[in-house]
Write an enzyme that holds these catalytic residues in place. Sequence first.
Site, PDB file in Angstrom:
ATOM      1  N   HIS A   1      56.076  33.976  50.298  1.00  0.00           N
ATOM      2  CA  HIS A   1      56.590  34.081  51.649  1.00  0.00           C
ATOM      3  C   HIS A   1      56.541  32.726  52.363  1.00  0.00           C
ATOM      4  CE1 HIS A   1      56.286  38.726  52.169  1.00  0.00           C
ATOM      5  NE2 HIS A   1      56.933  38.360  51.075  1.00  0.00           N
TER       6      HIS A   1
ATOM      7  N   CYS B   1      50.387  37.795  54.343  1.00  0.00           N
ATOM      8  CA  CYS B   1      50.450  36.501  55.045  1.00  0.00           C
ATOM      9  C   CYS B   1      49.449  36.469  56.197  1.00  0.00           C
ATOM     10  CB  CYS B   1      51.863  36.222  55.546  1.00  0.00           C
ATOM     11  SG  CYS B   1      52.981  35.818  54.200  1.00  0.00           S
TER      12      CYS B   1
ATOM     13  N   GLU C   1      55.445  31.864  55.220  1.00  0.00           N
ATOM     14  CA  GLU C   1      54.178  31.544  55.893  1.00  0.00           C
ATOM     15  C   GLU C   1      53.183  30.922  54.902  1.00  0.00           C
ATOM     16  OE1 GLU C   1      55.949  34.356  55.901  1.00  0.00           O
ATOM     17  OE2 GLU C   1      55.436  35.655  57.583  1.00  0.00           O
TER      18      GLU C   1
ATOM     19  N   CYS D   1      53.754  39.524  57.262  1.00  0.00           N
ATOM     20  CA  CYS D   1      53.313  40.748  56.580  1.00  0.00           C
ATOM     21  C   CYS D   1      51.774  40.718  56.476  1.00  0.00           C
ATOM     22  CB  CYS D   1      53.950  40.843  55.196  1.00  0.00           C
ATOM     23  SG  CYS D   1      53.285  39.655  54.026  1.00  0.00           S
TER      24      CYS D   1
HETATM   25  N1  LIG Z   1      57.261  37.488  57.143  1.00  0.00           N
HETATM   26  C1  LIG Z   1      58.044  37.396  56.046  1.00  0.00           C
HETATM   27  C2  LIG Z   1      58.754  38.508  55.618  1.00  0.00           C
HETATM   28  C3  LIG Z   1      59.533  38.388  54.490  1.00  0.00           C
HETATM   29  N2  LIG Z   1      59.615  37.219  53.840  1.00  0.00           N
HETATM   30  C4  LIG Z   1      60.521  37.099  52.680  1.00  0.00           C
HETATM   31  C5  LIG Z   1      60.225  37.839  51.426  1.00  0.00           C
HETATM   32  C6  LIG Z   1      61.605  38.124  50.856  1.00  0.00           C
HETATM   33  O1  LIG Z   1      62.114  36.978  50.162  1.00  0.00           O
HETATM   34  C7  LIG Z   1      62.428  38.357  52.111  1.00  0.00           C
HETATM   35  C8  LIG Z   1      62.475  39.796  52.529  1.00  0.00           C
HETATM   36  O2  LIG Z   1      63.447  40.420  51.762  1.00  0.00           O
HETATM   37  P1  LIG Z   1      64.201  41.753  52.242  1.00  0.00           P
HETATM   38  O3  LIG Z   1      63.231  42.866  52.076  1.00  0.00           O
HETATM   39  O4  LIG Z   1      64.630  41.541  53.681  1.00  0.00           O
HETATM   40  O5  LIG Z   1      65.369  41.831  51.321  1.00  0.00           O
HETATM   41  O6  LIG Z   1      61.789  37.607  53.116  1.00  0.00           O
HETATM   42  C9  LIG Z   1      58.919  36.114  54.282  1.00  0.00           C
HETATM   43  O7  LIG Z   1      59.021  35.012  53.707  1.00  0.00           O
HETATM   44  N3  LIG Z   1      58.128  36.239  55.374  1.00  0.00           N
HETATM   45 ZN   LIG Z   2      54.260  37.677  54.013  1.00  0.00          ZN
END
Ligand SMILES: Nc1ccn([C@H]2C[C@H](O)[C@@H](COP(=O)(O)O)O2)c(=O)n1
Ligand SMILES: [Zn+2]
EC number: 3.5.4.12
Length: 165
Positions: free
Chosen positions: A65, A94, A67, A91
């Site tokens: 992620h 993170c 973060e 999340c």
């Molecule tokens: N706080 C976050 C939330 C999600 N991500 C990333 C992880 C995945 O590459 C994407 C989420 O995918 P989706 O379920 O929207 O197809 O975003 C993150 O880096 N930080």
């Molecule tokens: Zn995360």
Amino acid sequence: MALAFLAAKRSKDPSTQVGACIVDKNNKVVGLGYNGFPIGCSDEEFPWRKGGKTDLDSKYMYVCHAEMNAILNKITADVTGCTMFVALFPCAECAKIIIQSRISTVVYMSDKHASKNETIASKRMLDAAGIKYRRHIPREKKIVIDFDDVDWSGMSQVPQSPVKN
Ligand SMILES: Nc1ccn([C@H]2C[C@H](O)[C@@H](COP(=O)(O)O)O2)c(=O)n1
Ligand SMILES: [Zn+2]
């Protein structure tokens, strides 16, 4: 926050590009990150899809992620008391890393997964750890970077199009 969004542009995730930017008490940038596969895990070999036969066939098992990458990319010894700007609310995983790195404030743009347990758990931990979080209210509606607007005169190397970033 604009820098977080600019970093997100580098993500290869076809559906959700997330960026994060950490600044210190003087607003100096000390870390940038975006969601991507770990070093050595090729974007061509690992799956960017959301689903598949098993968990092993989708991106979720592999992606780092934004973060986490911003914290791992930090240019200072530690990020105690720093603020993280991030496109999406962190999340639970993170949140744990944010807490352990002693970041004190999280500023997010979207909280679109607010009703998910993942986000509820994240907020529970951030609250318990005394980490402040707030939604970003942009001052500018738009920030445009137009390379055609740049005055290249006086610069030794004028880029030939297409401009590489
Ligand atoms: N706080 C976050 C939330 C999600 N991500 C990333 C992880 C995945 O590459 C994407 C989420 O995918 P989706 O379920 O929207 O197809 O975003 C993150 O880096 N930080
Ligand atoms: Zn995360």
